[in-house]
Design an enzyme around this catalytic site. Structure first.
Site, PDB file in Angstrom:
ATOM      1  CB  CYS A   1      19.836  -5.111 -27.787  1.00 24.12           C
ATOM      2  SG  CYS A   1      18.111  -4.538 -27.840  1.00 24.12           S
TER       3      CYS A   1
ATOM      4  CG  HIS B   1      14.038  -6.960 -26.664  1.00 23.63           C
ATOM      5  ND1 HIS B   1      15.323  -6.630 -27.011  1.00 23.63           N
ATOM      6  CD2 HIS B   1      13.529  -7.647 -27.712  1.00 23.63           C
ATOM      7  CE1 HIS B   1      15.584  -7.089 -28.219  1.00 23.63           C
ATOM      8  NE2 HIS B   1      14.496  -7.709 -28.671  1.00 23.63           N
TER       9      HIS B   1
ATOM     10  CB  CYS C   1      16.789  -2.491 -24.601  1.00 21.26           C
ATOM     11  SG  CYS C   1      15.674  -3.813 -25.123  1.00 21.26           S
TER      12      CYS C   1
ATOM     13  CD  GLU D   1      16.423  -5.380 -21.940  1.00 18.64           C
ATOM     14  OE1 GLU D   1      15.537  -6.140 -22.399  1.00 18.64           O
ATOM     15  OE2 GLU D   1      17.608  -5.462 -22.274  1.00 18.64           O
TER      16      GLU D   1
END
Length: 169
Positions: free
Chosen positions: A101, A71, A104, A73
């Protein structure tokens, strides 16, 4: 550690107007989101800043990297840790175009970031304000949360991406 603050009562972008870097750094995260979109990934971008300087950036790449943890992040946090030479990132601010999410947010807690600034809320998976409220999690680290920075632009990227995918499919 201070508890995360709720949205500023002056409106969702009131804190963005108070902090001179929020919009500029979010625009850099938006550029990352556009890069993700151009390679067929969900358009989410992130940057990590420290002392008014970007130290790392990332964009969504789980499809291309064949990695469910790739992801925006997580990629930005990994790069920031390498750049700064420390797996802890105190004093850093993570800017991300979409509310992070749960995975993360866990990475942000482990990295000990100081502030998380996001653009658009993510009602299905967002783990700062939507799915759960991070200040209700009894974690040993707290960070400030600022939401709604360049919200319309950040939301449009995701909405347009999925609209295009539905029309394509």
């Amino acid at each position: 550690m201070p508890r995360p603050r709720a949205h500023n009562p002056g409106g969702p972008n009131a804190e963005a107007r108070l902090h001179p870097f929020h919009e500029a750094f979010m625009r850099q995260a938006i550029e990352g989101a556009r890069t993700a979109m151009h390679i067929g990934e969900v358009p989410i971008g992130a940057v990590v800043a420290l002392d008014g300087q970007v130290v790392a950036g990332g964009f969504n790449q789980p499809i291309h990297r064949v990695d469910p943890t790739a992801h925006a992040e997580v990629i930005a946090l990994r790069e920031a840790a390498r750049t700064l030479g420390n797996y802890r990132l105190p004093g850093c601010t993570l800017y991300v175009t979409l509310e992070p999410c749960l995975m993360c947010v866990g990475a942000m807690l482990n990295a000990r970031v100081g502030t998380v600034v996001y653009g658009a809320a993510e009602p299905k998976f967002g783990a700062l304000r939507s799915l759960l409220r991070i200040e209700d999690v009894p974690a040993n680290h707290r960070f400030e949360v600022v939401g709604g920075v360049l919200e319309a632009e950040c939301r449009a990227l995701v909405v347009d991406f999925f609209k295009y995918r539905r029309e394509e499919g």
